[in-house]
Design an enzyme around this catalytic site. Structure first.
Site, PDB file in Angstrom:
ATOM      1  N   GLU A 259      24.697  25.737 -50.671  1.00 31.30           N
ATOM      2  CA  GLU A 259      23.858  24.788 -51.372  1.00 31.30           C
ATOM      3  C   GLU A 259      23.174  25.469 -52.561  1.00 31.30           C
ATOM      4  O   GLU A 259      22.413  26.414 -52.393  1.00 31.30           O
ATOM      5  CB  GLU A 259      22.799  24.268 -50.381  1.00 31.30           C
ATOM      6  CG  GLU A 259      21.690  23.484 -51.013  1.00 31.30           C
ATOM      7  CD  GLU A 259      20.586  23.138 -49.989  1.00 31.30           C
ATOM      8  OE1 GLU A 259      20.699  23.542 -48.809  1.00 31.30           O
ATOM      9  OE2 GLU A 259      19.643  22.459 -50.387  1.00 31.30           O
TER      10      GLU A 259
ATOM     11  N   ASP B  23      20.066  25.169 -46.724  1.00 31.14           N
ATOM     12  CA  ASP B  23      18.696  25.507 -46.338  1.00 31.14           C
ATOM     13  C   ASP B  23      18.385  24.954 -44.954  1.00 31.14           C
ATOM     14  O   ASP B  23      18.914  23.928 -44.548  1.00 31.14           O
ATOM     15  CB  ASP B  23      17.691  24.901 -47.333  1.00 31.14           C
ATOM     16  CG  ASP B  23      17.734  25.624 -48.669  1.00 31.14           C
ATOM     17  OD1 ASP B  23      18.296  26.728 -48.714  1.00 31.14           O
ATOM     18  OD2 ASP B  23      17.209  25.060 -49.648  1.00 31.14           O
TER      19      ASP B  23
END
Ligand code: 0RA
Length: 659
Positions: A443, A521
């Site tokens: 990400e 995350d």
């Protein structure tokens, strides 16, 4: 004493050899190679023991003798399965010179041979019978109520502790089996009630009008009442298909489910189909053979498809509905937005394919086709308005497919143009052996940068993905190939999409990395991005999930530090433990760093905690039930926010730990 004698019918001469081999095969073989009989010795195998016993009760119900099945997880993780069937016969077995009950419980494959009039339809994927459960249990206790009496027998690792004995009288009938799985064989002995629940719910839908309950005595409320749920379906697979669409927030296109049932007396194959069109673009077909989810499809699904294509095509042509379409209509177009349950009961199923969940019996194709076609033809004649709605949707699907094909060809062409075909953002690894290589989907560009520094570049490749990727659940197919992040994933992985025969087929022989690791995350946004990526993989590269190629990285949540000493924690419990250990209980002398994002770790920390195969934890994504996976993805990516939030916050259910 009961004077009943149960006579085992002679095996047909042609099968005599095979049959006698089966009887010779003792329970010792099961304990030596348990995985051969129940699939594996992990969580799956442990739960399989329950299904094996329940399947016998379901058979009693299908033969018309049993209405209620109760499953109890006891406090000590033993399992009790109780039914109100006829009860396993207890009389002397003429040849074996012992009780029929003892034979059923201790001889492999003996269960089905008693009752020649009713074939066993459930019998589980492995269909090994209750004696296998006995062999794999330190202890098993069976109680039978039958002929006004109560009988019992107990066993240790399959060996009877005493002959079948009478212990009382009862006007009821039924069988109760309690077993204690042998934890020296199974990796884990702890039952998961959600896993059992989803199978029992599925069984209740597949076998209507049976009440199936589950009670978990390990979990009690404040009044001391145990957790309990009951499943019962009056409408069977009609309700099943309605539930599947409703849970996924899919709106029906026609007001009621189309249903057919038929028994072919020649082959003894029973067919049930429930189908409905919705406003979405996915095809959601769940097929079962003898209550087993056939995720690889087979002849029953082929018969279903053939019927749909032929009946709708000839109706549309006859009514002149395709004339303005301007595109050729193909088989796939008839199944866009189609949800269906196909459930067949086959006396002697032949299972093929990689996971042995593909039906091979050729005779089933024609039976499904004929049964469904008769009902579909009548439906279209009787419901011209609905027929027109469906055909219009088919035409739209054909037009969208033509646009999607162009877009897909662009993906392939662009990748050839950019030399070597690899996306510019990919930091590739040097090893070229796919079996050794891993691709991290990361990400954000900044975490991507850290990962590039921290990785072992010999076998770890990094592909950073920017922001939220496209929600494929809501986009039409051609849009999906327009999306750069999605194109990058396809080209980095090296898989080719689409052949002239099957435009959506995936050629995974060229897969460049055998591990595909999603790294986001550890917060709500990160889970959302992970589910967007998983949804894309589930809808467009399902084979990768089925083959176990897809993993989720587990970055730590906390760093607990005191002076030079520092340890990572992956959850609150671990954090508390570390505070105790490092700070000797005084948490004010200790600092706790909460990692919100991957970006807060430096390259070394990321390697050490999340990427190094020797120290990291990965979750492998698996599909236990195709219907359940579909439900979750549609729910996660659909319009309704609350269920999605709740799910994301309580975490990915499909993931299991891979050391
Ligand atoms: C053999 C023959 C018959 C029933 C059963 C086994 C049977 C097995 C199990 C296992 C759990 N519940 C069960 N219920 C029945 C037929 C009995 C007859 O003909 O009366």
């Amino acid at each position: 004493m009961s004077t009943e004698t149960t006579v085992i019918p002679e095996a047909p001469k042609a099968n005599y050899g095979a049959d006698s081999i089966q009887v010779l095969e003792g329970l010792e073989a099961v304990r030596k190679r348990p995985a051969m009989y129940i699939g594996d010795i992990g969580i799956k195998g442990l739960h399989h023991l329950v299904y094996e016993v329940v399947d016998n009760s379901i058979d009693e119900a299908l033969a018309g003798h049993c209405k209620n099945i109760n499953v109890t997880i006891n406090e000590d993780n033993s399992i009790t399965v109780e039914d109100d069937g006829r009860g396993i016969p207890t009389g002397m077995h003429s040849k074996e010179n012992r009780s029929a009950l003892e034979v059923v419980m201790t001889v492999l494959h003996a269960g089905g041979k008693f009752d020649k009039d009713s074939y066993k339809v459930s019998g589980g994927l492995h269909g090994v019978g209750v004696s296998c459960v006995n062999a794999l249990s330190t202890k098993l206790h069976v109680t039978v109520k039958r002929d006004g009496k109560i009988f019992e027998q107990e066993y240790a690792t399959g060996a009877p502790l005493y002959p079948v004995r009478e212990i009382g009288t009862s006007a009821d009938h039924g069988t109760t089996i309690q077993f204690w799985p042998d934890t020296s064989i199974f990796i884990t002995g702890i039952y998961n009630k959600e896993i059992l629940e989803s199978r029992l719910r599925e069984l209740a839908y597949l076998n209507r009008r049976i009440t199936i309950s589950i009670t978990d005595l390990r979990e009690k409320d404040e009044n001391g009442n145990p957790y309990s749920k009951t499943y019962y379906s009056e409408g069977g697979i009609v309700e099943f298909v309605e539930m599947v669409d409703k849970n996924a927030n899919r709106l029906p296109l026609i007001p009621r489910v189309i249903y057919c049932e038929g028994l072919d007396t020649g082959s003894n194959v029973n067919v049930e189909v429930a189908m409905v069109y919705n406003a979405g673009y996915q095809e959601n077909i769940f097929s079962y053979v003898n209550n087993i989810n056939t995720i690889e499809g087979g002849t029953h699904v082929a018969g279903f498809r053939r019927s749909i294509t032929r009946v709708f095509k000839s109706y549309g042509e006859k009514e002149g509905l395709f004339e303005k379409a301007k595109v050729a209509i193909e088989g796939d177009d008839f199944r866009e937005g189609l949800s269906a349950i196909i459930s067949v009961k086959v006396p002697e199923p032949q299972f093929e394919g990689q996971t042995k969940t593909k039906l091979g019996n050729n005779e089933v194709m024609g039976v499904v086709d004929a049964t469904l076609s008769r009902v579909l033809e009548a439906y279209l004649e009787e419901n011209p308005k609905e027929a027109k709605t469906i055909i219009q949707k088919v035409i739209l699907a054909a037009q969208a497919r033509a646009a999607a094909r162009k877009a897909r060809e662009m993906v392939q062409r662009k990748s050839v143009l950019t030399g070597g075909g690899l996306p510019g953002k990919l930091a590739d690894c040097s090893d070229k052996d796919p079996g050794k290589c891993e691709l991290f989907l990361v990400e954000g560009d900044s975490a991507g940068g850290t990962a590039k520094q921290g990785r072992d570049r010999s076998f770890q490749a990094i592909l950073p993905l920017r922001g939220k990727i496209l929600n494929v659940e809501k986009a039409m197919e051609h849009k999906i190939y327009d999306n750069e992040e999605i194109r990058n994933m396809f080209t980095a992985l090296g898989v080719k999409i689409g052949t002239p025969e099957d435009p959506k087929a995936l050629d995974i022989s060229k897969l460049r990395y055998h591990k595909l690791i999603i790294m986001t995350d550890a917060d709500v946004d990160g889970s959302h991005i992970a589910t967007l990526i998983l949804t894309f993989i589930f809808r467009y590269m399902k084979e990768l999930v089925e083959q176990g190629n897809v993993y989720i990285a587990q970055p730590p949540l906390y760093l607990v530090k005191k002076g030079k000493e520092q340890e990572y924690a992956w959850n609150d419990e671990e954090r508390k433990g570390l505070v105790q250990q490092i700070g000797q209980g005084k948490d004010d002398s200790v600092t706790i760093q909460r990692y919100k994002g991957l970006g807060e770790m430096n390259a070394e920390q990321l390697w050490e905690t999340t990427m190094n195969p020797l120290t990291r934890t990965l979750k492998q994504v698996t599909i236990e039930s195709a219907a359940e996976a579909d439900r979750v993805f549609s729910m996660l990516m659909g319009d309704e926010v609350p269920p999605r939030r709740e799910f994301i916050e309580t975490h990915a259910k499909y993931a299991k730990i891979d050391a």
